[in-house]
Scaffold this motif. Structure first.
Motif, mmCIF file in Angstrom:
data_model
loop_
_atom_site.group_PDB
_atom_site.id
_atom_site.type_symbol
_atom_site.label_atom_id
_atom_site.label_comp_id
_atom_site.label_asym_id
_atom_site.label_seq_id
_atom_site.Cartn_x
_atom_site.Cartn_y
_atom_site.Cartn_z
ATOM 1 N N GLY A 54 12.111 -18.618 6.133
ATOM 2 C CA GLY A 54 13.426 -17.616 5.194
ATOM 3 C C GLY A 54 13.504 -15.907 5.343
ATOM 4 N N GLY A 55 13.064 -15.655 6.781
ATOM 5 C CA GLY A 55 12.674 -14.170 6.949
ATOM 6 C C GLY A 55 14.307 -13.858 6.922
ATOM 7 N N ARG A 56 14.257 -12.736 6.966
ATOM 8 C CA ARG A 56 15.754 -12.061 7.164
ATOM 9 C C ARG A 56 15.599 -10.842 8.171
ATOM 10 N NH1 ARG A 56 16.505 -13.491 1.669
ATOM 11 N NH2 ARG A 56 15.743 -11.032 1.097
ATOM 12 N N ASN A 62 0.338 -1.277 0.042
ATOM 13 C CA ASN A 62 0.073 -0.072 -0.294
ATOM 14 C C ASN A 62 1.070 1.346 -0.002
ATOM 15 O OD1 ASN A 62 1.247 0.727 3.002
ATOM 16 N ND2 ASN A 62 -1.026 -0.323 3.488
ATOM 17 N N ARG A 63 0.299 2.507 -0.283
ATOM 18 C CA ARG A 63 0.849 3.664 -0.044
ATOM 19 C C ARG A 63 2.062 3.929 1.455
ATOM 20 N NH1 ARG A 63 -4.390 5.863 -1.384
ATOM 21 N NH2 ARG A 63 -4.437 5.982 -3.653
ATOM 22 N N LEU A 64 1.683 3.167 2.174
ATOM 23 C CA LEU A 64 3.291 3.529 3.483
ATOM 24 C C LEU A 64 4.147 1.803 3.160
ATOM 25 C CD1 LEU A 64 -0.060 2.955 5.904
ATOM 26 C CD2 LEU A 64 1.290 4.910 6.063
ATOM 27 N N HIS A 65 3.905 1.612 2.068
ATOM 28 C CA HIS A 65 4.806 0.542 2.080
ATOM 29 C C HIS A 65 4.474 -0.296 3.010
ATOM 30 C CE1 HIS A 65 8.359 -0.898 -0.314
ATOM 31 N NE2 HIS A 65 7.927 -0.207 -1.048
ATOM 32 N N ASP A 85 9.982 -2.358 5.018
ATOM 33 C CA ASP A 85 9.063 -0.594 4.869
ATOM 34 C C ASP A 85 9.846 -0.058 4.210
ATOM 35 O OD1 ASP A 85 10.679 0.073 6.514
ATOM 36 O OD2 ASP A 85 9.430 -0.256 8.137
ATOM 37 N N ALA A 86 9.246 1.237 4.001
ATOM 38 C CA ALA A 86 9.713 2.243 3.190
ATOM 39 C C ALA A 86 11.184 2.638 4.460
ATOM 40 C CB ALA A 86 9.388 3.465 3.316
ATOM 41 N N ASP A 87 11.177 2.249 5.754
ATOM 42 C CA ASP A 87 13.039 2.099 5.844
ATOM 43 C C ASP A 87 13.640 1.682 5.609
ATOM 44 O OD1 ASP A 87 11.796 5.027 7.261
ATOM 45 O OD2 ASP A 87 11.237 3.654 8.280
ATOM 46 N N GLY A 88 13.321 0.727 4.983
ATOM 47 C CA GLY A 88 14.269 -0.959 4.618
ATOM 48 C C GLY A 88 13.969 -1.987 5.947
ATOM 49 N N ILE A 89 12.831 -1.894 7.042
ATOM 50 C CA ILE A 89 12.887 -2.589 8.192
ATOM 51 C C ILE A 89 11.773 -3.536 7.579
ATOM 52 C CG2 ILE A 89 12.651 -2.948 10.639
ATOM 53 C CD1 ILE A 89 12.744 0.152 10.660
ATOM 54 N N THR A 90 12.300 -4.784 7.673
ATOM 55 C CA THR A 90 12.065 -6.398 7.265
ATOM 56 C C THR A 90 11.219 -6.579 8.050
ATOM 57 O OG1 THR A 90 13.848 -7.858 8.608
ATOM 58 C CG2 THR A 90 13.922 -7.130 6.482
ATOM 59 N N LEU A 130 10.245 -9.666 9.631
ATOM 60 C CA LEU A 130 11.275 -9.950 10.783
ATOM 61 C C LEU A 130 12.164 -9.372 12.081
ATOM 62 C CD1 LEU A 130 12.093 -12.745 12.057
ATOM 63 C CD2 LEU A 130 14.488 -12.564 10.847
ATOM 64 N N GLN A 131 12.533 -8.303 11.132
ATOM 65 C CA GLN A 131 12.763 -6.927 12.095
ATOM 66 C C GLN A 131 12.147 -5.891 13.072
ATOM 67 O OE1 GLN A 131 14.869 -5.068 9.232
ATOM 68 N NE2 GLN A 131 16.769 -5.448 9.438
ATOM 69 N N HIS A 132 10.706 -5.837 12.634
ATOM 70 C CA HIS A 132 9.089 -5.665 13.241
ATOM 71 C C HIS A 132 9.367 -6.398 14.378
ATOM 72 C CE1 HIS A 132 8.664 -1.996 11.658
ATOM 73 N NE2 HIS A 132 8.798 -2.182 10.230
ATOM 74 N N ALA A 133 8.959 -7.826 14.223
ATOM 75 C CA ALA A 133 8.536 -8.666 14.619
ATOM 76 C C ALA A 133 9.855 -8.682 16.161
ATOM 77 C CB ALA A 133 8.309 -10.199 14.435
ATOM 78 N N ARG A 134 10.803 -8.974 15.597
ATOM 79 C CA ARG A 134 12.274 -9.256 16.961
ATOM 80 C C ARG A 134 11.799 -8.124 18.105
ATOM 81 N NH1 ARG A 134 16.789 -11.897 13.002
ATOM 82 N NH2 ARG A 134 16.715 -13.442 13.328
ATOM 83 N N GLN A 135 11.623 -7.230 16.897
ATOM 84 C CA GLN A 135 11.983 -5.708 17.697
ATOM 85 C C GLN A 135 10.417 -5.041 18.775
ATOM 86 O OE1 GLN A 135 11.409 -2.178 15.447
ATOM 87 N NE2 GLN A 135 13.813 -2.536 14.896
#
Length: 207
Positions: free
Chosen positions: A205-207, A141-144, A179-184, A186-191
């Protein structure tokens, strides 16, 4: 009934929209038989079917759709009966729209498919229906953000959203669309400490 003032169409059309809001199937039948125009709109661009959908008036929606109401008719904020039913988890109406020509590629005002808000709001059965219907699981979507990203970022990490993450991945969602900032995802879920989601994303296979 301020909704009805200055609305498009004449008295029968205003009555049809009021009957749709109130779920008055008998009145809808009578008005349609009398020639009320199905696709007339109120001041917000909403058809009778859109108004019935917003109130989850299933029988009213069924009657209107059977009479040929357009399930893809968008209002002033780019909602259609199909998109609204999907976003809201109104599965009976959603099923009717899917059986009557729902445009799976249509998007809401955020540039998202029906699947994205369904995933965000934790509507498991709705997500299953939309995946089965063939909605693109990797639409951005528009928010990427994809449906997968919204289930992670805007969900609470609980059982419903974790199940949705699993369903999306099983359906071929790409775990590495960032996302638009390059955060995957998996990274969001870990955070956020969403261990169940982390496990699912790693397995996919998430990185």
């Amino acid at each position: 009934m301020s909704l009805m003032t200055h609305a498009a169409g004449g008295e029968p059309e205003q009555q049809l929209r009021a009957a749709a809001i109130n779920g008055n199937a008998a009145a809808i039948s009578t008005l349609l038989d009398a020639g009320a125009k199905l696709e007339s709109r109120d001041d917000n661009g909403r058809t009778a079917l859109m108004l019935a959908t917003r109130r989850n008036q299933v029988e009213a929606a069924r009657l209107l759709i059977a009479a040929g109401a357009d399930v893809n008719a968008k209002d002033d904020i780019n909602d259609s009966p199909y998109l609204y039913a999907g976003a809201s988890g109104y599965n009976e109406i959603l099923e009717l729209t899917l059986a009557h020509g729902a445009d799976l590629a249509s998007t809401n005002r955020y540039g998202g498919t029906a699947l994205i808000p369904a995933a965000e709001r934790g509507h498991i059965d709705t997500v299953k229906m939309l995946i089965a219907a063939g909605v693109d699981v990797n639409h951005i979507n528009r928010l990427h953000w994809t449906a997968l990203m919204e289930a992670i970022v805007l969900g609470q990490g609980g059982p419903a959203h974790t199940r949705i993450v699993a369903l999306l991945l099983e359906a071929g969602a790409d775990p590495n669309i960032a996302d638009a900032d390059g955060i995957t995802p998996l990274q969001h879920a870990r955070q956020r400490g969403y261990t169940g989601m982390v496990q699912l994303l790693e397995q996919a296979g998430g990185r």
